[in-house]
Design a protein around this motif. Structure first.
Motif, short mmCIF file in Angstrom:
data_model
loop_
_atom_site.label_atom_id
_atom_site.label_comp_id
_atom_site.label_asym_id
_atom_site.label_seq_id
_atom_site.Cartn_x
_atom_site.Cartn_y
_atom_site.Cartn_z
N ARG A 59 14.40 60.39 79.10
CA ARG A 59 14.21 60.90 77.74
C ARG A 59 13.98 59.73 76.78
NH1 ARG A 59 19.01 63.16 73.96
NH2 ARG A 59 17.78 63.66 72.10
N VAL A 60 12.83 59.69 76.15
CA VAL A 60 12.48 58.60 75.23
C VAL A 60 13.20 58.80 73.90
CG1 VAL A 60 10.63 57.44 73.98
CG2 VAL A 60 10.25 58.24 76.33
N LEU A 61 13.92 57.76 73.46
CA LEU A 61 14.64 57.80 72.19
C LEU A 61 13.96 56.98 71.10
CD1 LEU A 61 18.36 57.54 73.34
CD2 LEU A 61 17.00 59.59 72.94
N GLY A 62 13.21 55.97 71.51
CA GLY A 62 12.56 55.14 70.51
C GLY A 62 11.55 54.20 71.13
N LYS A 63 10.38 54.10 70.53
CA LYS A 63 9.34 53.22 71.06
C LYS A 63 9.58 51.78 70.61
CE LYS A 63 5.22 53.10 69.21
NZ LYS A 63 3.85 53.46 68.78
N ALA A 107 18.51 51.22 69.84
CA ALA A 107 18.72 52.67 69.73
C ALA A 107 20.14 52.96 70.21
CB ALA A 107 17.69 53.42 70.56
N ALA A 108 20.93 53.56 69.36
CA ALA A 108 22.36 53.71 69.60
C ALA A 108 22.70 54.46 70.88
CB ALA A 108 23.01 54.39 68.41
N ASN A 109 21.97 55.51 71.21
CA ASN A 109 22.34 56.35 72.36
C ASN A 109 21.56 56.04 73.63
OD1 ASN A 109 24.23 57.89 70.83
ND2 ASN A 109 22.52 59.03 69.91
N ALA A 110 20.75 55.00 73.61
CA ALA A 110 19.97 54.66 74.80
C ALA A 110 20.86 53.99 75.84
CB ALA A 110 18.82 53.73 74.42
N ALA A 159 22.50 49.48 70.91
CA ALA A 159 22.39 49.47 69.45
C ALA A 159 22.28 48.05 68.90
CB ALA A 159 23.59 50.18 68.83
N GLU A 160 22.68 47.03 69.66
CA GLU A 160 22.68 45.65 69.18
C GLU A 160 21.41 44.89 69.54
OE1 GLU A 160 27.50 44.80 69.48
OE2 GLU A 160 26.19 44.29 71.17
N GLU A 187 3.87 50.11 77.04
CA GLU A 187 4.77 51.25 76.91
C GLU A 187 6.24 50.87 77.10
OE1 GLU A 187 3.26 54.04 79.76
OE2 GLU A 187 1.73 54.78 78.39
N MET A 188 6.76 50.15 76.15
CA MET A 188 8.17 49.75 76.17
C MET A 188 8.95 50.70 75.26
SD MET A 188 7.57 45.65 75.73
CE MET A 188 9.31 45.27 75.79
#
Length: 497
Positions: A220-224, A299-302, A424-425, A451-452
């Protein structure tokens, strides 16, 4: 019988029961080897003078002989002066092993005297520089017989402090995760001895596990982070991160002499797929200092990072047991305290250097330089994967599979406490452009990246770990010693000794 730790007498009792080993492949089998002198025919050291090397012909003998219905390597020690300056590597094995490989198993027979064996060698300098397994002594019995010695990559191990800037304070050792050159098999003896070595196998002990694999529907992609479809790469940087050789950062801008280390040439190119573009990194590499990365906002939840890439290194000759030719790639993730802008500009070239034109490395990450900046707060994490040369791969790198390789300032405890990566850091995602361990070092390589993304994948963190990691750094046992003018640190877990 199996010798795991301590001293094994060929007809004696085992001192400690090792985990059950599962064979992954044969590393060396002398059955098909030509009978007669092996290599130079005697044990030697590249550091010896011509006179010492001539004497070594009298100190030892190595040859392949018929034994036990096949072949075996016979090593005869006539004079212990062969080891006056330490154990000698008499055999080099394949450099890269899958993460589930925990140990090397050696089948041998000590005919007379006693020998001491261990394995290891150079690792990435930001890891530990050099890591070796626990030396194990095998004595001849009244009736010599075949025994097996297991040299565990994971624990107990010992390290020295060569090129140790990034890793000086590291509480742990890892070998297989950071191996950089063919694995050395080391031997020593304190008197005349004779040993036969029948075969050497790579084994799993259940500590490491295969790389985690996820179906596309599980990611599930959370952020590009980047995809380069707009042709822009302003957020991409080249960093120079040696242990101490600071001059090559400045020289990459001045260009007054041929560069030993040079930044990659960057650009956006067609991938070969209609409508698709990727970042292209092209150039010569040498050692593990050529880092290219992309600035990112965590991204906090990745709990993983997805990245599509290929690496083409036609002049390199690296292999992975069971997989054939590979290009090893180390991924580096930079983290810093949340809510504080990271001062990347402090790591950049001065106005005077920029005036020379370059283009040189964007950031100076040589440990000797950054460690002196007491107001620089960040940490670095590493994970390794193996690519098929020239083929695109879409990798999912769980955050749990990264391990901290450096921390300073307010992030120093990340290294000291062996803390996990927190998405997140994240302030940058990078990779070491593959450098040549075997093959031609002066040929250019090409790394393409696309595609990162920060992603979320199912499963607990423990199932995402591949290469063995210390379960609890607080339980590690450390013993320091000085030998031959060098500092060494032995690292073990309770129950190892």
């Amino acid at each position: 019988m199996l010798a795991f730790f301590g001293v094994l007498v060929a007809s004696g009792l085992l001192m400690a029961a090792p985990p059950k080993a599962r064979e992954l492949g044969v590393l060396e089998d002398f059955d098909s080897a030509s009978r007669g002198p092996f290599q130079q025919g005697f044990i030697e050291s590249p550091r010896w003078s011509a006179e010492q090397r001539q004497s070594a012909r009298e100190w030892s003998r190595m040859e392949v002989v018929a034994a036990d219905g096949g072949g075996a390597l016979r090593i005869q020690i006539h004079d212990a002066r062969a080891f006056a300056d330490g154990a000698k590597s008499f055999l080099r094995l394949a450099p890269y092993y899958p993460p589930e490989a925990d140990a090397v198993r050696i089948r041998l027979k000590v005919v007379s005297g006693q020998v001491v064996l261990h394995i290891g060698g150079p690792t990435a300098y930001y890891g530990n520089s050099d890591v070796f397994t626990k030396p194990q002594t095998v004595k001849a019995a009244n009736k010599p017989e075949w025994v097996e010695v297991v040299c565990n990559f994971n624990h107990p191990t010992w390290r020295n402090y060569r090129r140790s800037g990034f890793s000086t304070e590291a509480p742990r050792n890892y070998y297989n995760r950071w191996a950089q050159e063919p694995v050395g098999v080391f031997l020593s003896a304190d008197a005349a001895a004779e040993v036969l070595i029948d075969r050497i196998d790579l084994v799993a002990l259940g500590e490491g596990r295969p790389f985690a694999v996820f179906a596309p529907s599980q990611v599930r992609v959370l952020g590009k982070i980047a995809d380069f479809e707009d042709g822009k790469y302003a957020d991409v940087f080249n960093a120079y991160m040696s242990a101490a050789e600071t001059e090559w950062f400045e020289e990459s801008w001045r260009r007054t002499k041929p560069l030993r280390f040079e930044p990659m040439l960057l650009g956006v190119a067609d991938t070969g797929i209609v409508g698709k573009k990727s970042l292209e990194c092209r150039g010569r590499t040498a050692e593990e200092v050529h880092c290219t990365g992309v600035h990112a906002r965590g991204a906090a939840n990745a709990n993983a990072i997805a990245i599509s890439l290929s690496a083409d290194a036609p002049a390199q000759r690296n292999t992975l047991l069971g997989a054939g030719p590979v290009v090893p790639v180390d991924f580096l993730v930079f983290v810093a305290p949340e809510g504080r802008p990271f001062p990347w500009q402090r790591l950049g070239p001065s106005a005077e250097l920029r005036a020379h034109g370059g283009r040189g490395f964007d950031y100076q990450l040589t440990h000797r330089v950054i460690a002196a900046d007491k107001d620089l707060h960040f940490a670095m994490y590493q994970a390794r994967r193996y690519l098929k040369p020239g083929e695109w791969a879409k990798l999912v790198l769980p955050t749990a599979d990264f391990t901290c390789i450096y921390g300073q300032g307010d992030m120093r405890e990340r290294l000291l406490n062996h803390e996990p990566l927190r998405s997140a850091e994240v302030i940058a995602v990078a990779w070491l452009n593959p450098w040549c361990r075997q093959g031609r070092r002066d040929e250019a390589i090409v790394t393409r990246v696309d595609e990162m993304s920060f992603v979320q994948v199912p499963g607990p963190a423990q199932e995402h770990i591949s290469f063995w990691q210390v379960p609890d750094v607080r339980r590690l046992l450390h013993r320091d010693e000085g030998r031959d003018g060098q500092r060494r640190r032995h690292v073990s877990l309770p129950g190892d000794e």
